[in-house]
Structure formats: C-alpha cells, structure tokens
Design a protein around this motif. Sequence first.
Motif, mmCIF file in Angstrom:
data_model
loop_
_atom_site.group_PDB
_atom_site.id
_atom_site.type_symbol
_atom_site.label_atom_id
_atom_site.label_comp_id
_atom_site.label_asym_id
_atom_site.label_seq_id
_atom_site.Cartn_x
_atom_site.Cartn_y
_atom_site.Cartn_z
ATOM 1 N N ALA A 1 36.594 48.692 1.836
ATOM 2 C CA ALA A 1 35.306 49.114 2.390
ATOM 3 C C ALA A 1 35.412 49.348 3.895
ATOM 4 O O ALA A 1 34.886 50.340 4.422
ATOM 5 N N ALA A 2 36.098 48.435 4.593
ATOM 6 C CA ALA A 2 36.244 48.588 6.049
ATOM 7 C C ALA A 2 37.020 49.855 6.369
ATOM 8 O O ALA A 2 36.650 50.636 7.263
ATOM 9 N N LEU A 3 38.095 50.045 5.631
ATOM 10 C CA LEU A 3 38.919 51.231 5.850
ATOM 11 C C LEU A 3 38.120 52.493 5.516
ATOM 12 O O LEU A 3 38.146 53.479 6.257
ATOM 13 N N MET A 4 37.378 52.410 4.421
ATOM 14 C CA MET A 4 36.571 53.549 3.977
ATOM 15 C C MET A 4 35.558 53.934 5.064
ATOM 16 O O MET A 4 35.444 55.106 5.425
ATOM 17 N N LEU A 5 34.871 52.921 5.594
ATOM 18 C CA LEU A 5 33.848 53.216 6.599
ATOM 19 C C LEU A 5 34.441 53.837 7.853
ATOM 20 O O LEU A 5 33.929 54.824 8.381
ATOM 21 N N SER A 6 35.547 53.231 8.320
ATOM 22 C CA SER A 6 36.114 53.755 9.563
ATOM 23 C C SER A 6 36.681 55.152 9.350
ATOM 24 O O SER A 6 36.524 56.027 10.209
ATOM 25 N N LEU A 7 37.305 55.376 8.205
ATOM 26 C CA LEU A 7 37.833 56.716 7.955
ATOM 27 C C LEU A 7 36.697 57.719 7.752
ATOM 28 O O LEU A 7 36.793 58.869 8.184
ATOM 29 N N ALA A 8 35.614 57.258 7.122
ATOM 30 C CA ALA A 8 34.465 58.152 6.914
ATOM 31 C C ALA A 8 33.915 58.605 8.256
ATOM 32 O O ALA A 8 33.585 59.783 8.437
ATOM 33 N N LEU A 9 33.856 57.662 9.176
ATOM 34 C CA LEU A 9 33.352 58.004 10.508
ATOM 35 C C LEU A 9 34.277 59.013 11.179
ATOM 36 O O LEU A 9 33.827 60.007 11.767
ATOM 37 N N ALA A 10 35.588 58.740 11.078
ATOM 38 C CA ALA A 10 36.564 59.648 11.691
ATOM 39 C C ALA A 10 36.470 61.034 11.055
ATOM 40 O O ALA A 10 36.499 62.044 11.755
ATOM 41 N N VAL A 11 36.303 61.074 9.729
ATOM 42 C CA VAL A 11 36.196 62.366 9.034
ATOM 43 C C VAL A 11 34.914 63.084 9.474
ATOM 44 O O VAL A 11 34.913 64.292 9.706
ATOM 45 N N GLY A 12 33.829 62.300 9.612
ATOM 46 C CA GLY A 12 32.562 62.881 10.054
ATOM 47 C C GLY A 12 32.711 63.563 11.408
ATOM 48 O O GLY A 12 32.297 64.705 11.607
ATOM 49 N N PHE A 13 33.343 62.847 12.332
ATOM 50 C CA PHE A 13 33.542 63.413 13.679
ATOM 51 C C PHE A 13 34.488 64.613 13.635
ATOM 52 O O PHE A 13 34.255 65.627 14.293
ATOM 53 N N ALA A 14 35.563 64.445 12.852
ATOM 54 C CA ALA A 14 36.528 65.546 12.760
ATOM 55 C C ALA A 14 35.854 66.784 12.168
ATOM 56 O O ALA A 14 36.116 67.910 12.596
ATOM 57 N N GLY A 15 34.943 66.547 11.216
ATOM 58 C CA GLY A 15 34.227 67.661 10.582
ATOM 59 C C GLY A 15 33.358 68.378 11.599
ATOM 60 O O GLY A 15 33.296 69.610 11.634
ATOM 61 N N ILE A 16 32.686 67.583 12.443
ATOM 62 C CA ILE A 16 31.839 68.203 13.476
ATOM 63 C C ILE A 16 32.713 69.013 14.432
ATOM 64 O O ILE A 16 32.380 70.133 14.821
ATOM 65 N N THR A 17 33.854 68.406 14.792
ATOM 66 C CA THR A 17 34.766 69.097 15.708
ATOM 67 C C THR A 17 35.184 70.430 15.090
ATOM 68 O O THR A 17 35.160 71.462 15.745
ATOM 69 N N ARG A 18 35.552 70.359 13.815
ATOM 70 C CA ARG A 18 36.024 71.565 13.128
ATOM 71 C C ARG A 18 34.904 72.617 13.057
ATOM 72 O O ARG A 18 35.122 73.787 13.359
ATOM 73 N N ALA A 19 33.706 72.141 12.683
ATOM 74 C CA ALA A 19 32.587 73.086 12.566
ATOM 75 C C ALA A 19 32.272 73.699 13.926
ATOM 76 O O ALA A 19 32.016 74.900 14.043
ATOM 77 N N THR A 20 32.308 72.838 14.955
ATOM 78 C CA THR A 20 32.003 73.334 16.297
ATOM 79 C C THR A 20 33.062 74.342 16.722
ATOM 80 O O THR A 20 32.739 75.412 17.241
ATOM 81 N N TYR A 21 34.319 73.961 16.500
ATOM 82 C CA TYR A 21 35.414 74.862 16.855
ATOM 83 C C TYR A 21 35.259 76.193 16.136
ATOM 84 O O TYR A 21 35.340 77.258 16.755
ATOM 85 N N GLY A 22 35.042 76.091 14.815
ATOM 86 C CA GLY A 22 34.933 77.301 14.003
ATOM 87 C C GLY A 22 33.807 78.189 14.504
ATOM 88 O O GLY A 22 33.994 79.389 14.742
#
Lengths: 250, 846
Positions: free
Chosen positions: B485-506
């Motif tokens: 669960a801890a790993l899931m949450l932290s990775l989810a957050l990282a994926v969320g941010f990475a997704g925003i970065t990607r969307a913004t970049y795109g």
Amino acid sequence: MNRVALAVLLCASAGLTQEVRGIIEEVQRRTRSNSQRYEGTLEVMDSRRRITTKRWQYERIGSFGESKTVLRFIEPPEVKGVALLVHNHKERSSDQWMWTPALQRDRRIALQDRSTRFFGTDFSFEDLEERDVDHYDYKLLGEERLDGAMCWKIESRPRGSKTSQYTHSHAWVRKDIYVFAKVEGFRDAALVRRILYRGYEQVMGIWTAKELEVYDARRESRTVMRLEKLEYNLPLKEEDFTLQALRRGP
Amino acid sequence: MRMLALLTWPYVRKHRLRSLLTLAGIVIGVAVFVGMHTANRNVGSAFARTVDRIAGKAQLQVSAGETGFPEETLEKVQSLREVGAAAPVIEAVLNTGREGQGNLLVLGVDMTGDRSLREYDLEDEDVIDDPLIFLAQPDSMIVSKQFAGRNGIERGGKLKLETMEGEKEFTVRGIMKAEGLAQAFGGNLAVMDIYAAQLVFGRGRMFDRIDIGLAEGVSVEECRKKLEALLGPGFQVETPSTRSGHFEAVSRALGITINITSLFALLIGVFIIYNSFSIAITERRSEIGILRALGASRGRVLGMFLGESLAAGLVGSSIGIWLGLLLGGAMTPVLGTMVQEVYGAPQAGEGSEAQWWLIAAALGIGMLASVAGGILPARAAARVDPVKALQKGQFQVIAAGENRMRRLVAFAMWAVALACLMGEGVTFYAGYLLMVTGVILLTPALAGWLARALRPALRWLRPVEGALAADSLIQAPRRTSATVAALMLSLALAVGFAGITRATYGSLLRWMNDTLNPDLFVWPTESITSRTFRFPASVEKELSEIEGIEEVQGVRNARVLIGGLPAMAISVSIEISSRRVPVMAVEGDPKEMLPLAAAGKGVIIADNLSRLRGLHKGDMLELDTPSGRTRLPILGVTVDYSDQQGAFLIDRSLYRKLWRDETLNGCRVYLKPGASEEKVKAEIVKRLGSHRRLFIFTNEAIREYILNITNQWFGLTYVQVAVALLVAVLGIVNTLTVSITDRRRELAILQAVGGLRRQVRHTIWLEAAAIGFIGLVLGLAVGAVTLYYNLEMLKRDAIGLLLPFEYPYGFAAALLPVILLVSFVAALWPGEAAVRASLVESLEYE
C-alpha cells in the motif's frame, strides 16, 4: 470696567501686530526690485568639516510674492547645467521644477517635499520661497543688539492655510537699514535652522547681504552662500522663466 | 509507562536499526511537510518583507497592475489634500552577473521627495556624498552595506550592470546601513534616481507605483476612498500588507501542489509506521502472549503499543521537524527563483524561518499519523490469543469475514466516490480520498490475487525458491499489504505528477508547434518571462527596416487585475497574428473573432481564464485600466498556455489607448523566405546592439527555454520519485524482516535438508521482487486515478488548464527496472540475515 480694559488691550495688541507687520512690509518694500541677477558660491561644510563648493547663476523677474526665478549650477562640472525654476504665488506655495541635462528631463518638486534639503545644502526648498506677509502672524518679542546694530526681534507663525516645516520663526531686523540680520526657524521648541545675513552693501540703492550662513541644527552642518556680480532691475524676459526655457538651457 | 520502560525500551535497544526504520516513516512525512511549507513560507514572507521594507513609512500604495501608469498621475495624487507625501517608485530585478550574488533589486525613487517616506540610513552621515551630483549624474547608485560588503564595493566604487543601453557602469555614491530598507530583498538592494531608472529600464515616462504617506489627521480608509474616486478603477490603492497578500493569490497552484505532496508524504509515513508496528508485533507475539497469560488486560497491551506509537511519533516528528527546517532552508532559494521566474514576485530568501504554528502542527500531525499507523497493529496485539501467539504465521492471515467486510466497504466507498465526481470542491476531493481508501482496504486481497498470478512466473524462474516466495506472500497478506500500500501510494503520486508533466509537455509542444512560429525573438532580457526591461515602441520600426526581416510583431505582456485577481494581458497586432498564427479555438470562429479583435472591438481569452472565471464567448470582460473601467466583449476562447492565472489577447492599439503604455516586452521577428538567420541576427546586433540591451533568441532556443521552465516547475516529480523509492526500500526491508522472522524455522529446515544458502537468498530476493512488482502494478493503476484527479484539480481549481489525459507509459516502464533493482537492494541485508542465522536456534524457534 473689565470689558473696557479688555477692549483697550485688544486694540493695543492689534495695533502692535499691525506695527510689526509694517516692519516686515518695509523690509520687503526696501528690497523690492523688478529683477535680479547674481552669481553665487555655495560652500557646504558638514559636521566633519569637509567642504564642498558649488557655483550657480541666479536670475529673478517680478517682485515679492509673484516672482519667477531660475537658478543654474555652473560648477563643479558634474552638476553643470542642472537648473531650478521657481514660480512664486501670493495665494499658495510656489511651483518648483528641476532640470537634469544628463537625463534631458525635468521633474516637478512637490509641495510636500519642500522641507527637504536643497541639493545637499543646509537650505530647504522652503527657505528659497518668498514669504508673503499675509501668510503669517507677527509678534514683536523685543529689541536686541546684533553685531553692533540694534534689531527688532520678531516672531512669525504661519497661518492655517500656509504649509511650513517651521511652527514659528524668529527674525532679527536691523532698525537702521530695515534688513534681516538673522532668522531662526523652529519646530515647536527645537531650533531647526539658523540663517545669518552678513556683508551688507548697498547695490543699486538696495541694501543687500552679500553673505548668508545657514546652520542646520540637526545635522550640525553649515552652508555659506556668497553673492557676486549682483545686479538689480535688469531687462529680463518673461519667456526665459518657463519650463521650455529651462529645457532649452541658457 | 512502566510497561514501556520494561518491555519497549529493551526491544528498541535490541533492534536499533529496525527502530530507526520505524521512525523513518514519520521523519520522512514530517520532514517533507515542514520542508515544503517552510520553503513556501520563506519565499512568501521574503516577498512580504521586501514589500514592507521598501514601503517604508508609506501607508498606501497606488499601482495599476504591472503596466505602470503615466507620470501625470503623480501630480493628480499629490494634489489631494488627504495625501501628505507621494513618492513615485520603479522596481526592477537585475542579474548582477556576479557568481553567487544572485539578483539585485533596484529601486528607482525621486530623492528630492522620497526621504519623507523612506529612511536612507547611510553609513556615513552624508550617505550620498553630494545629492546634487547624485541627481545630476544618471549613473549614481546607492547600495546596501551587505551588497557592498559581499562585492567589495566602496563609496565611489563602480558597479557594472546590464541596462537598456547595454552594460553600463554605475558609480556607488552612497552605502546604506544594514538595517530597515537596506535589508529588503535579502540585502541585495540598490537605489537610483527614478528618472534615470526610467531610462535604464526602458520604462518611458511611466511609474510602477506611488507610495503615499497620509496628511495629518487623515485615516487610511479616508485617503484610500479619495484616491480611488480621483484615479478611477484602473488603479489599485492598497496598503503594503494587502499587496503582499497578492503573492498568495498568484502562487495558489504552488500551494496546492505543496499541500498534496505533504499529504502524500504523511500518508506514506502512516503506512511505514503500520508496517513497522506489524513487524514489532510479529516479533513480540510470544512476549505479548506471555503478558496476556500473566493477566495483562487487552486495554493495557493496547495502551502499551499506542504509547509506543505516540513516543515514536514524538521522536520521529521532532527529527522530522529538524530535518524539514534544513530541507526548507535548502529549498528556499530554488523555490524563490522559480516563483520569481514564473510569477515575477521580487523577493530574495533571507534564511529559513521556524514557524511556531508549523512546528506545532507538524508535531501534532506526526503524532496523529504515528497513532493512526499504529492503532491497527496495537488493536491486533491486544487481541492476541495467548495460545495462538506461539503459532507462527497465523497472525498474518486475514479471516474470510474480514476480507468480505473490507470488500463491501471498499465497493461502497467507490460507489460514493463515483457519485462525488459530479460534485465540486470538497465533495470532489473527498471522492478521491474515498477512492484511494477503498483501494487501500482492498490491498491485501489485491496483493494476494497478484501474488497468485505471479506464482507460475516465479516458479518458472526458480521452481523451489519461486514457489516458496509466492506462497509466503499468499499466506501472509497482512504482512505484505502495508508495504504494498505504501509503495502503491507513493508510486501513484509519482505517476500522477509524471502524467501532468507529460500532458503539459505534450500540450505545450503542440501549442508551440502550432502557434510559436516567429523565426527570431528580440527581447531586452535574457529571460522572456522577466518584465524588468522594456523596449520603446520605436524598436519595432527599427527592426522592420533591417534587410531580411519580413515582419515584426511587438509584444507587450503585463499582468493586470480582473475582478481583483491577476491575469495576463497580451497585446500584439492581432492583424499580424491572424495571418501568421493558427488559432486553436475552443469557442467562436477564428474567421470572425480575429478581424473584430484586430479592430479593437473586443478581446480573445485563453481557455484557462475562461474556466477559472467562468467567462465565455459573448460575455463582457470588465477591465480596470488607467483610462477607467472598460467593458470589452469576449469574441472567442482559444487554447493558450501563456499564463497560469489565465491570459487574454488584446490588440496593441486598443491596449495603448487604454493603458497609455507605449513600451514593448519584446518583438517577434519573421524573416523573408531564404533570409539567413545568422546574417539577420548579426545585423540586428550591429544596428541596435550598440546602443540597446537586447537578446536574440531563435525559435528553437525559445522552445527550449519554455520547456526548461516547465522542467523546473515539475522538479517536484523527482522528489516524489525519490520518496517513492525510499518508501520501497524501507517497506521492503521491513516486510522481508517480518517474513524471515515468521519463516525462520521453514528456512532453517530448507537448509537442514540440503537447501543451499544461495537458494535461501534467492527465495528472499524473489519475494522482495514480487512485493516491488505488486506495489508497482497497483501503483500504476492507482496512478491513473490520481492523474485523472490531478488534471481535474488543475482544471477546476488551480490554473484552469484543460490538459489531456495521457498516461505516462514511458515513465511507468522506466519504473519497472528501478523498482525491481530497489527491491533487490532492499532484500540484500534481510537475505544475508536469513542465511547467516544459527540453524540450531532457528530450528528451535516456535
């Protein structure tokens, strides 16, 4: 009985005030001229006795209360060309503009800023204004001898409409030639500035002090101003006392 | 307390490393919370201090957004009876070009009157050796003692700075004492004559601000009302403290990001605590059993473990606060630079400030998080059956009833969360919390299913070790689920941010490709977001006369207030835009809106401004300008990423008329077909560069610059990834430790019957890899949900941008080897511990 006494006292007091005001009016009448020109030297001595010197040319057109003056610095080279235009008004404080040749810009010096020092000297901008007798209430404080000459010691207080950095001033007027010998400006009880008038000479029939010494009590510094090549009632032109002329230069 | 001293303290001393790992959960959470808030607070208060110190005795300030206003306004303000003193100001932030010295805030003031509002406390009594020379010479400058000291400058010394007229040498004619005004902007402060500043910074005959001292007996409110009535709605009349409040408005998006990061860091901390306490309880189960057998009530056992978690919370929070303050101090300059670049708020960090409320909140939150993480294990400890206490492994099993209940609650939460999608604000975000909580509740089941699914693959890899590793996970879902669960949450957050970065970049790339098509950008600053220097309007004509240049489009960007909130006005020739720049219209037809906007009959607004303010085509945009309040029709809505607070496009002629501002932030240059970019650049430098400060950027350089700023902004993603990896290491080490403790006998038997040490190691490594993999799979899935909510948050509440949902597949793929490697590293020590344990002791275990 008491009412009568009070009325007499008020009349006497009013008469005395009128008489003191008359002295000031006489001072102004005797020094009145249509125009004036001189070259001045300014020596500013700070509290550490370091001296800086500047020279300027001064021209005035019009007489007390509604004159226009232009002052142009001629030395040292760093300030050469800097000029000040003052339009004095009877009903209100004067308008002042400064011209900076290096920037090719003029700036208006605001009413609220006139208590500040005039370009590093111990004069304030207000000290350079002409005083209209109607803007002050006068009171005779007595008579005193100053540098061997008998003087009236007169207190003046600005009336409500007049904005001043001084709450009141004391002026010593020489009884023999009706000129100021000394003026002290106060803020409440504290001395702010003292101006000593020296080296009186009669120039073209007008008694003029050729040396003024200003003492700033807070900074403990002094400025000595010497007047040279003094002339009165010259044929100066009105259009040389405008903002356009200031920008144009001499 | 006695139980804590008798039982807990010896355990802590025996397992120092483990205890430290337990603390690490809270330390990380609290440190991130304190660090991020301290840095944000430092930057905010540095801005407020700068505003305050510069304001001096000014009780009110008159401004007109970023556009400035004509000089004549000063006389109007001075004519008011309620105004005691009015002093014009120009502010500019310059790069000193000196290594390690950062930026210099230059204050342009009118020395003939400014001293009535500001104390220029000079080192020498005659700070400025000659005020007349100071005013007469435009190269005059006064600097703070700190700046002079740092740069070895003395009175009369020279200081080279970039100006509109190229690099210029200034003469330091005074040094201010290191107090009051001189402390503004971290002491990097210089003062010069305002009219020289107009020239040096290309401001024309404009002022940025007028500082006001009240006349005697006049109240602030009275004067403010009079000034507002006199100047009209285009001007803001505010107290200095209100002005500092604008920082919070413009940095809202940053605040939201910081809060989310802090919240996640704390949540992760809770899971680490949960995990660590679960380990402790596993290891001390027999001890608890004995205690219970000796008559200790469930309440006492519960109290003992809650006491432990409280103590851990206290110690962890204290260390976390200390680390957070250090972290905040280290982050302040970075965040400060970013805020200055993006929002143009002049400030400079002046060290890190400890906020008592923040420390108290961090302590409270840390202890609460610790108790929240410890309560379930403590409850479980209290319920330990003295008989079952000796049966290893049983404790990690989740009963079928509990599993059913968890599933029911999770599905109910998801149903409510789906309903919340329709809601706004708190309801919407509550939906996200419910969604995530539902997933957390189902984590043991999900981890179990995934472990079963992984079993064949693990067996294929290593038949015996693989099967043992998979079975260990399947049999003890409670043990694994906290780490997962801890790993899931932290990775989810990282994926969320990475997704925003990607969307913004795109989106940025698409926008740049479609709209950012000038060949060259000629700007007076090295940073196109900086609005310190401006060109006079004549530059547009000077450039257009250069051979090889087909067309020049002057640009004036300025932040103005719409309904009291800032937005960016972009004024250009819309006629040129209509021919040169394809419009990505969201509302309205470009063929209709562009000619009307070019004729000054309205404005075109950015889609984020439309969303943030609820403005649409056909609505009226109310603008307060120095010429008064103007209502302009909104002719259309287009995709535009120019500003986080939203932007609107206005024709330059209309802007000039309304704001009476002739200056330009820069020029977009279109070359003639076949013209050599290099030759034109050289000609621009030759013709304009000799007497004007200018920077020429190619189209490529501008794109790179914009992406660099975006990179800085998304630097937080890397912090998230780092936290996620740290959590992975801590969690996996903890879980494996429990696993080994639980299976000590099993592993010893394996070795006793001929199993090789290598095989034991492989079992542990495979178990670790499986935990990492399961956490990763769930993290990537929850990351998709997080990304959706992040995008919605940006659209609804932060910057109004509609970014497409683009899952960061590349980032997700890159996480796989990273997480597997981290899992392997985390398994090294527990693996060695397992093979090096005494066989006899291990066989005797149970």
